[in-house]
Design an enzyme around this catalytic site. Structure first.
Site, mmCIF file in Angstrom:
data_model
loop_
_atom_site.group_PDB
_atom_site.id
_atom_site.type_symbol
_atom_site.label_atom_id
_atom_site.label_comp_id
_atom_site.label_asym_id
_atom_site.label_seq_id
_atom_site.Cartn_x
_atom_site.Cartn_y
_atom_site.Cartn_z
ATOM 1 N N LYS A 111 -8.559 1.101 -13.803
ATOM 2 C CA LYS A 111 -9.623 1.466 -12.866
ATOM 3 C C LYS A 111 -10.915 1.555 -13.635
ATOM 4 O O LYS A 111 -10.920 1.814 -14.843
ATOM 5 C CB LYS A 111 -9.318 2.827 -12.205
ATOM 6 C CG LYS A 111 -9.943 2.989 -10.846
ATOM 7 C CD LYS A 111 -9.146 2.307 -9.754
ATOM 8 C CE LYS A 111 -9.741 2.511 -8.401
ATOM 9 N NZ LYS A 111 -8.833 2.055 -7.335
HETATM 10 P P1 NAD Z 1 -16.093 2.750 1.145
HETATM 11 O O1 NAD Z 1 -17.157 3.078 0.187
HETATM 12 O O2 NAD Z 1 -16.074 1.411 1.799
HETATM 13 O O3 NAD Z 1 -16.063 3.842 2.326
HETATM 14 C C1 NAD Z 1 -15.917 5.210 2.096
HETATM 15 C C2 NAD Z 1 -16.098 5.985 3.399
HETATM 16 O O4 NAD Z 1 -15.857 7.373 3.137
HETATM 17 C C3 NAD Z 1 -17.520 5.895 3.962
HETATM 18 O O5 NAD Z 1 -17.462 5.968 5.367
HETATM 19 C C4 NAD Z 1 -18.170 7.165 3.394
HETATM 20 O O6 NAD Z 1 -19.280 7.614 4.159
HETATM 21 C C5 NAD Z 1 -17.021 8.139 3.467
HETATM 22 N N1 NAD Z 1 -17.134 9.248 2.528
HETATM 23 C C6 NAD Z 1 -17.551 9.210 1.251
HETATM 24 N N2 NAD Z 1 -17.501 10.443 0.709
HETATM 25 C C7 NAD Z 1 -17.049 11.273 1.681
HETATM 26 C C8 NAD Z 1 -16.792 12.665 1.747
HETATM 27 N N3 NAD Z 1 -17.002 13.451 0.694
HETATM 28 N N4 NAD Z 1 -16.299 13.166 2.899
HETATM 29 C C9 NAD Z 1 -16.085 12.360 3.961
HETATM 30 N N5 NAD Z 1 -16.312 11.045 3.974
HETATM 31 C C10 NAD Z 1 -16.794 10.507 2.829
HETATM 32 O O7 NAD Z 1 -14.725 3.020 0.352
HETATM 33 P P2 NAD Z 1 -13.294 2.396 0.637
HETATM 34 O O8 NAD Z 1 -13.175 1.128 -0.127
HETATM 35 O O9 NAD Z 1 -13.022 2.411 2.101
HETATM 36 O O10 NAD Z 1 -12.359 3.464 -0.105
HETATM 37 C C11 NAD Z 1 -11.920 4.648 0.513
HETATM 38 C C12 NAD Z 1 -10.677 5.152 -0.192
HETATM 39 O O11 NAD Z 1 -9.657 4.152 -0.145
HETATM 40 C C13 NAD Z 1 -10.849 5.500 -1.664
HETATM 41 O O12 NAD Z 1 -10.024 6.585 -1.992
HETATM 42 C C14 NAD Z 1 -10.361 4.245 -2.365
HETATM 43 O O13 NAD Z 1 -9.913 4.517 -3.691
HETATM 44 C C15 NAD Z 1 -9.215 3.859 -1.460
HETATM 45 N N6 NAD Z 1 -8.828 2.444 -1.542
HETATM 46 C C16 NAD Z 1 -9.737 1.436 -1.391
HETATM 47 C C17 NAD Z 1 -9.307 0.112 -1.473
HETATM 48 C C18 NAD Z 1 -10.245 -1.054 -1.295
HETATM 49 O O14 NAD Z 1 -9.809 -2.190 -1.483
HETATM 50 N N7 NAD Z 1 -11.502 -0.851 -0.926
HETATM 51 C C19 NAD Z 1 -7.959 -0.172 -1.693
HETATM 52 C C20 NAD Z 1 -7.059 0.866 -1.825
HETATM 53 C C21 NAD Z 1 -7.504 2.175 -1.745
#
Ligand code: NAD
Length: 417
Positions: A109
């Site tokens: 990561k």
């Molecule tokens: P992103 O940046 O696209 O979206 C994040 C969302 O969460 C946004 O709506 C943001 O406003 C909200 N957010 C941020 N901080 C917050 C808080 N403190 N309280 C409430 N809402 C909050 O991110 P993403 O890619 O959707 O990732 C979200 C989660 O999923 C993370 O834990 C990431 O590690 C995990 N994840 C992402 C992927 C990927 O491919 N993008 C894959 C597997 C897991």
């Protein structure tokens, strides 16, 4: 019931899960030691010229946790809390996730401690290039392949590919989650959400549950959360509450997701969407829904609020959203928890397809991508479900046991121990 400490740092929390799985599997202590800690950690200063002419120095990390099963693989996070313990935890989760999904990668990561919403596009571009330069000597299409995560997207991946290419020649397979026009895969954007939906559907089939009419609350409306919101309707579920960093909204009759997406595009938040009541992020976790999907940041469900979660099913879209102490409280209350390393593995699964397409210089159709993704998710979900029943453990414990066992086997076959 003695609860584990609720103030563990993220890496301690993931290690707690690893230790339980490794001990249950009776893995030799030396081998456990080899698998527990990251293989390599790189910390770098990332100086960036801001639009106002000043220089700001950010701190960036790339942590390679385990490469026994293949090249290191894992996303890049831009977030103020992306410190060493957080990135270490996420790198370790990637190791067990890629093994559980049975794709030929290890776990890594990266992260830069910054608030991307406070940076202009030009500043983000410069930050990404400088960070890529700083870590490029440990990257490689057969060595370590980044992808998007919280706070990064396909545009950031395009800049990373370009910055790496300037140093080493054009190498599309160096990152995944790229724009389709630059060698990205069809279906990658939707993949973590689609994978979560496949996983929930498969679990329901195996457990004999009917999901039709069930209500869903989702924390986080980014790449993962918004796609889950778009797709759970295919299982007959109804999204009633969502939130983002600015707050949440609820309407117990259900939300029109396509109109909500339009609203979010215009106002950059779900807040203020018509015919909804406002609610805070804390209230969203405790709202009256059947299925709760934390899909934003880590450790939002902990020992202090786990008793107040009303959902009977938790689907971990985010990484480590539930602390080990909360995990035990929920399990004792009979809440079913589909764990992160299973639920959101769709992201890395389609990253693997993208990497394979780049290496073959060939493009798959979206239909093929989704079909192969469903195969991976259904297989992993069934294996976790079966082991949990056989060993009488939670789905998280079973998922870790499968991942840890596969990595241990790879270590032994390579002759490390
Ligand atoms: P992103 O940046 O696209 O979206 C994040 C969302 O969460 C946004 O709506 C943001 O406003 C909200 N957010 C941020 N901080 C917050 C808080 N403190 N309280 C409430 N809402 C909050 O991110 P993403 O890619 O959707 O990732 C979200 C989660 O999923 C993370 O834990 C990431 O590690 C995990 N994840 C992402 C992927 C990927 O491919 N993008 C894959 C597997 C897991």
């Amino acid at each position: 019931m003695t609860l584990p400490r609720d103030d563990m740092n993220p890496f301690e929390a993931v290690t707690w899960c690893f230790d339980r799985a490794a001990n249950r599997l009776r893995i030799d202590e030396d081998l456990q030691e080899l698998m527990r800690l990251p293989w390599r950690e790189l910390k770098a200063e990332v100086p960036v010229r801001l639009d106002n002419g000043r220089i700001k120095v950010f701190i960036g990390y790339r942590i390679q946790h385990n490469g026994a099963r293949g090249p290191y693989k894992g996303g890049i996070r831009y977030h103020p809390l992306a410190d060493a313990d957080e990135v270490r935890a996420l790198a370790s989760l990637m190791t067990w996730k890629t093994a559980l999904a049975d794709i030929p990668f290890g776990g890594a990561k990266g992260g830069v401690q910054c608030n991307p919403s406070e940076l202009s596009e030009g500043e983000l571009n410069r930050l990404t290039r400088r960070y890529t330069q700083s870590i490029s000597h440990i990257l490689g299409a057969n060595r370590d392949i980044p992808a998007p995560d919280l706070g990064t997207d396909s545009q950031v991946m395009a800049w990373m590919m370009d910055a790496y290419g300037q140093l080493h020649g054009h190498t599309p397979a160096i990152v995944t989650g790229k724009p389709v026009e630059l060698g990205g895969s069809y279906g990658r954007d939707a993949a973590p959400g689609r994978g979560a939906m496949f996983c929930l559907g498969q679990w329901a089939r195996l457990a004999g549950k009917d999901l039709r009419g069930m209500t869903v609350g989702i924390q986080g409306f980014g790449q993962v959360g918004s796609w889950i919101a778009r797709l759970v309707g295919e299982l007959g579920c109804k999204v009633i509450a969502v939130s983002d960093i600015k707050g949440g909204i609820i309407n117990s009759k259900g939300l029109d997701i396509s109109k909500l997406l339009q609203h979010t595009k215009e106002s950059r938040s779900v807040v203020g969407f018509r015919e909804t009541e406002p609610l805070t992020n804390e209230e969203l976790l405790e709202c009256p829904c059947d299925i709760l999907v934390p899909a934003a940041v880590g450790e939002v469900i902990h020992a202090k609020n786990a008793d107040r979660v009303r959902a009977k099913i938790i689907v971990e879209g985010a990484n480590h959203p539930v602390t080990p102490a909360a995990d035990l409280i929920l399990a004792n209350r009979g809440v079913t928890l589909l764990p992160d390393i299973l639920v959101n593995a769709g992201g890395v699964a389609v990253s693997y397809f993208e990497w394979a397409q780049n290496i073959q210089e060939f493009r798959w159709t979206e239909e093929r991508v989704n079909q192969e993704l469903q195969g991976i998710m259904n297989r992993a979900c069934t294996q976790v479900f079966d082991l949990a029943h056989k060993e009488k453990v939670t789905l998280r414990e079973a998922a870790f046991m499968i991942g840890v066992q596969r990595v241990a086997r790879a270590e032994q076959l390579r002759g490390f121990v």
